[in-house]
Design a protein around this motif. Sequence first.
Motif, short mmCIF file in Angstrom:
data_model
loop_
_atom_site.label_atom_id
_atom_site.label_comp_id
_atom_site.label_asym_id
_atom_site.label_seq_id
_atom_site.Cartn_x
_atom_site.Cartn_y
_atom_site.Cartn_z
N VAL A 177 -5.76 -8.69 -5.23
CA VAL A 177 -6.40 -7.57 -5.91
C VAL A 177 -5.39 -6.43 -5.96
CG1 VAL A 177 -8.32 -5.95 -5.91
CG2 VAL A 177 -8.65 -8.28 -5.03
N GLU A 178 -5.11 -5.97 -7.17
CA GLU A 178 -4.10 -4.94 -7.37
C GLU A 178 -4.71 -3.81 -8.18
OE1 GLU A 178 0.28 -4.62 -9.59
OE2 GLU A 178 -0.58 -6.57 -9.08
N GLY A 179 -4.36 -2.58 -7.84
CA GLY A 179 -4.91 -1.47 -8.60
C GLY A 179 -4.32 -0.15 -8.17
N ARG A 180 -4.89 0.90 -8.76
CA ARG A 180 -4.44 2.26 -8.46
C ARG A 180 -5.65 3.15 -8.26
NH1 ARG A 180 -0.25 5.74 -8.66
NH2 ARG A 180 -0.65 7.85 -9.41
N VAL A 181 -5.58 4.00 -7.24
CA VAL A 181 -6.61 5.01 -7.02
C VAL A 181 -6.07 6.34 -7.52
CG1 VAL A 181 -8.15 6.09 -5.35
CG2 VAL A 181 -7.28 3.78 -4.91
N GLU A 182 -6.80 6.95 -8.42
CA GLU A 182 -6.37 8.22 -9.00
C GLU A 182 -7.56 9.15 -9.09
OE1 GLU A 182 -4.61 9.03 -13.25
OE2 GLU A 182 -3.06 8.09 -11.99
N MET B 135 -9.88 0.56 4.48
CA MET B 135 -10.27 1.72 3.69
C MET B 135 -10.21 1.43 2.20
SD MET B 135 -8.25 4.59 5.94
CE MET B 135 -8.50 5.98 4.81
N LEU B 136 -9.32 0.53 1.82
CA LEU B 136 -9.15 0.17 0.42
C LEU B 136 -10.03 -0.99 0.00
CD1 LEU B 136 -5.27 0.45 0.26
CD2 LEU B 136 -6.83 1.69 -1.25
N MET B 137 -10.25 -1.96 0.90
CA MET B 137 -10.95 -3.17 0.50
C MET B 137 -11.68 -3.79 1.68
SD MET B 137 -9.39 -6.54 -1.45
CE MET B 137 -8.55 -7.28 -0.04
N ALA C 100 -3.52 6.24 -4.48
CA ALA C 100 -2.82 5.08 -3.91
C ALA C 100 -2.51 4.05 -4.98
CB ALA C 100 -3.67 4.42 -2.82
N ASP C 101 -1.43 3.31 -4.74
CA ASP C 101 -1.16 2.05 -5.43
C ASP C 101 -1.28 0.96 -4.37
OD1 ASP C 101 -0.03 2.57 -8.30
OD2 ASP C 101 0.94 4.08 -7.05
N PHE C 102 -1.95 -0.14 -4.72
CA PHE C 102 -2.13 -1.18 -3.71
C PHE C 102 -2.19 -2.56 -4.34
CE2 PHE C 102 -6.44 -0.30 -5.08
CZ PHE C 102 -7.07 -1.54 -5.06
N LYS C 103 -1.79 -3.51 -3.56
CA LYS C 103 -2.02 -4.93 -3.84
C LYS C 103 -2.35 -5.57 -2.50
CE LYS C 103 0.22 -9.26 -5.28
NZ LYS C 103 1.51 -9.88 -5.70
N LEU C 104 -3.52 -6.19 -2.41
CA LEU C 104 -3.95 -6.82 -1.18
C LEU C 104 -4.44 -8.23 -1.46
CD1 LEU C 104 -5.91 -3.83 0.42
CD2 LEU C 104 -3.68 -4.71 1.16
N ASN C 105 -4.40 -9.05 -0.43
CA ASN C 105 -4.88 -10.42 -0.53
C ASN C 105 -6.34 -10.48 -0.09
OD1 ASN C 105 -2.33 -12.53 -0.88
ND2 ASN C 105 -1.76 -10.55 -0.02
N ALA C 106 -7.09 -11.38 -0.71
CA ALA C 106 -8.49 -11.58 -0.40
C ALA C 106 -8.75 -13.07 -0.24
CB ALA C 106 -9.37 -10.98 -1.51
N PRO C 107 -9.90 -13.45 0.30
CA PRO C 107 -10.20 -14.88 0.46
C PRO C 107 -10.14 -15.64 -0.86
CG PRO C 107 -11.72 -13.56 1.75
CD PRO C 107 -10.93 -12.60 0.93
N TYR C 108 -10.00 -16.95 -0.71
CA TYR C 108 -9.96 -17.89 -1.82
C TYR C 108 -8.73 -17.67 -2.70
CZ TYR C 108 -14.63 -18.61 -0.08
OH TYR C 108 -15.69 -18.85 0.76
N ASN C 109 -7.57 -17.48 -2.02
CA ASN C 109 -6.28 -17.36 -2.72
C ASN C 109 -6.32 -16.32 -3.82
OD1 ASN C 109 -4.59 -19.54 -1.44
ND2 ASN C 109 -6.37 -20.76 -2.07
N THR C 110 -6.88 -15.17 -3.48
CA THR C 110 -7.07 -14.09 -4.44
C THR C 110 -6.18 -12.91 -4.10
OG1 THR C 110 -9.37 -14.76 -4.72
CG2 THR C 110 -8.80 -12.54 -5.44
N VAL D 122 0.87 -1.18 0.00
CA VAL D 122 0.00 0.00 0.00
C VAL D 122 0.91 1.22 0.00
CG1 VAL D 122 -1.76 1.34 1.20
CG2 VAL D 122 -1.85 -1.16 1.28
N PHE D 123 0.79 2.03 -1.04
CA PHE D 123 1.52 3.30 -1.14
C PHE D 123 0.49 4.40 -1.37
CE2 PHE D 123 4.58 0.11 -2.66
CZ PHE D 123 5.64 0.35 -1.80
N VAL D 124 0.36 5.30 -0.41
CA VAL D 124 -0.61 6.39 -0.49
C VAL D 124 0.11 7.64 -1.00
CG1 VAL D 124 -2.37 7.70 0.74
CG2 VAL D 124 -1.80 5.38 1.48
N HIS D 125 -0.50 8.34 -1.94
CA HIS D 125 0.09 9.53 -2.54
C HIS D 125 -0.80 10.73 -2.30
CE1 HIS D 125 2.29 6.35 -4.54
NE2 HIS D 125 1.20 5.97 -5.19
N GLY D 126 -0.18 11.89 -2.25
CA GLY D 126 -0.95 13.11 -2.07
C GLY D 126 -0.15 14.12 -1.28
N ASP D 127 -0.65 14.48 -0.11
CA ASP D 127 0.02 15.47 0.73
C ASP D 127 1.08 14.80 1.61
OD1 ASP D 127 -1.60 14.08 2.48
OD2 ASP D 127 -2.96 15.75 2.87
N GLU D 128 1.69 15.59 2.47
CA GLU D 128 2.71 15.07 3.39
C GLU D 128 2.13 14.02 4.33
OE1 GLU D 128 5.92 16.68 6.75
OE2 GLU D 128 4.53 18.07 5.78
#
Length: 715
Positions: A685-690, A652-654, A673-683, A286-292
């Motif tokens: 989820v990767e994406g970007r919030v813009e 907050m992301l998932m 944000a850029d994120f990659k998180l794990n979810a149930p059933y060996n899943t 999880v990498f959050v971008h924006g302000d300080e």
Amino acid sequence: MKKNTLLIITILFLIIVSPVFAKPGAVVDTLLDKYNVSWNSPGPGSAQSMPLGNGDIGLNVWVEKNGDLVFYISKTDAWGGEPDTQKDEWMKQGGVLMKLGAIRVSINPDPLANSPVFKQVLKLKTGEILIQEGEGTSLVILRVWVDANNPVIRVETKSAKPATINVKLENWRAGLTDTVLNGQRKRIAWYHHNSSAVDPHLANLTFGAIIKGKGLENMDNLTLQSRKKVNSQLISIYPLTSVSASGDRWLSGLERKVNQIEKLKLEQTRLTHQQWWQQFWQRSWVFVHGDEQASNVTQGYVLQRFVTACAGRGAYPIKFNGSIFVADNPAKNENADFRAWGGQYWFQNTRAMYWPRLMAGDFDMMQPLFRMYASILPANAAQVQQYYHHGGAYFAETAPFWGGLNFMGPDVKANYTNHYFTPILELSMMMLDYYEYTGDTAFVKKTLLPVATAGLQFFDQHFGRDSTGKLLLDPDNAIEMFWKVHNPAPDIAGLQAVLSRMIKLPGGMVDEKTLSQWEKLYDELPPLPISNNNNKKVLLPYTGPQTAKSFNSENPELYAIYPFRIYGLGKPDLDVAVNTFNARKQRSKGCWVQDPIQAAMLGQADVAKEYVSFALTRKDPTLKFPAFWDKGNDYTPDEDNGGNGENGLQQMLMLVNGKKIMLLPAWPAGWDADFKLNAPYNTTVEGRVENGKLINLKVSPESRMADVTDLTKQE
């Protein structure tokens, strides 16, 4: 000579600045280095240390003003058995998780004597600390790492011109409770040995280490020195904890392990060490971008996950009150063996570091927690049978690593942790999640079923029924907040959540008789207590008139939102949960406070952002490392604070509910944000919030895309 010196300096500089295993385009390789911790001034003490570790062996690393490299060694199973004489009564209970000692590495001539240039860098991607002292012909580079795959600490020195290397053991317990071996050749060896007279679970536990290095000779029992000036030196330290009747037996066991490791090639072990860290960082991010504030939150999240990885694969779970990275507190005359709240495990505090491991994909780090409680279960079940003459078991809120229960009949005096039976329900919930994430059926049979079955049996048989045939939980604590009350909400929510999921386990895992008992118990559960507050329905902490005195700063009624997830986004009666959260009386931030997680699960982005930002930037003012968290209600570095911050940011992301995956349920405006998180059933989820929108979504396996909902598209 000048050419060779320049070449050495160039090579050493490249070691510091060059990333390894670069994968163009990979998010973690592009962004992680930004969060390396870099300091330009040394020490002077452990309060200015950086953490390092391999999951079991930990170091607090710092450099003193004279250029000496110093580090404390810790281990997840280094439990001392002697009662501590310090002021905190809790230090006398459950064993003392001690440091093994301190190591001092000195280089002569001192590279800082003629040059003030200094740089100490924690390189997250490779799990090592690199230190530059001096420059030009005085340049010295030190590399410190704890092998991710073998129980050995490595210190590598390289210098532009030949230097004398001195290694010294500093052990404040030597001659008291610790033994430094005499007459060692080309090594230092020492150990702490618990006597056979202490608690049987601690008796004969022995821990210590051997220090060796090619070309190092003994100056005395505590000191090694290079026999000639060298341009490079490898120092290897081999810690071991074992149950041994004597120091000699412990030493023989350690010597065998040292011989095994010495057969390995250093370069290959360094490579596989770095590869371990590389795959660790690829599990999730999880990498959050924006302000300080966004940058600081990301730093807190990344560093908390690193600290957890440094201590999370050992024999025992992470200690909430300092992990294995406790530092000295000279202001209070407390050394690095001291920790407020002592050696016992408090489940309500310990859980905070483990819930975030699911979305992080750090499943290996959950094993010590599961293993400890599973090992406690048989003895606790025997005590339940002895005390109450019925089956089942529970886990005490506060207990040493070997468990144990006190008699808690109705007449026993109320206090914070008496009549507190909730932990086995929450642990069962976590174990169910672990199974849902991993699909590990062997875990279900070996660990989940025994623990959850024992817990459900305890509640079924320990408590009676009311006049309508419903389960009557009385006397029963509503966590630490309300004592000996009637039908507390956390236990009702826990029983509802765990039973409903256990009943739905795949066919063949549970026998028909047990299923029938669970279904009957589920039908007998009382409803969650609900009332009206300003004409709005709200959950209550327990059933009946609200007359019980409060003793803590918690909101037990919110356990139906988290951790038991009866209410939340995508579930019925969301308004009841929102009303309850908004009406909550306790609103403190940080430490073990669960508000950031609950806010995210209710879609309250601004509240979640406020609480998560507080948690992931709350550095202790006396400690230099940015993720050594302020003590709050616990002790520094407070692992609850970081764990709950991690969990809140993930939520907050998932959000996940069975197979359903909801993205950006509580993402605040102004943050990308850029994120990659794990979810149930060996899943994954990767994406970007813009600009508030989800882009570049990648779900693996692709078949799970049908279960994903982008909540920003429903606004």
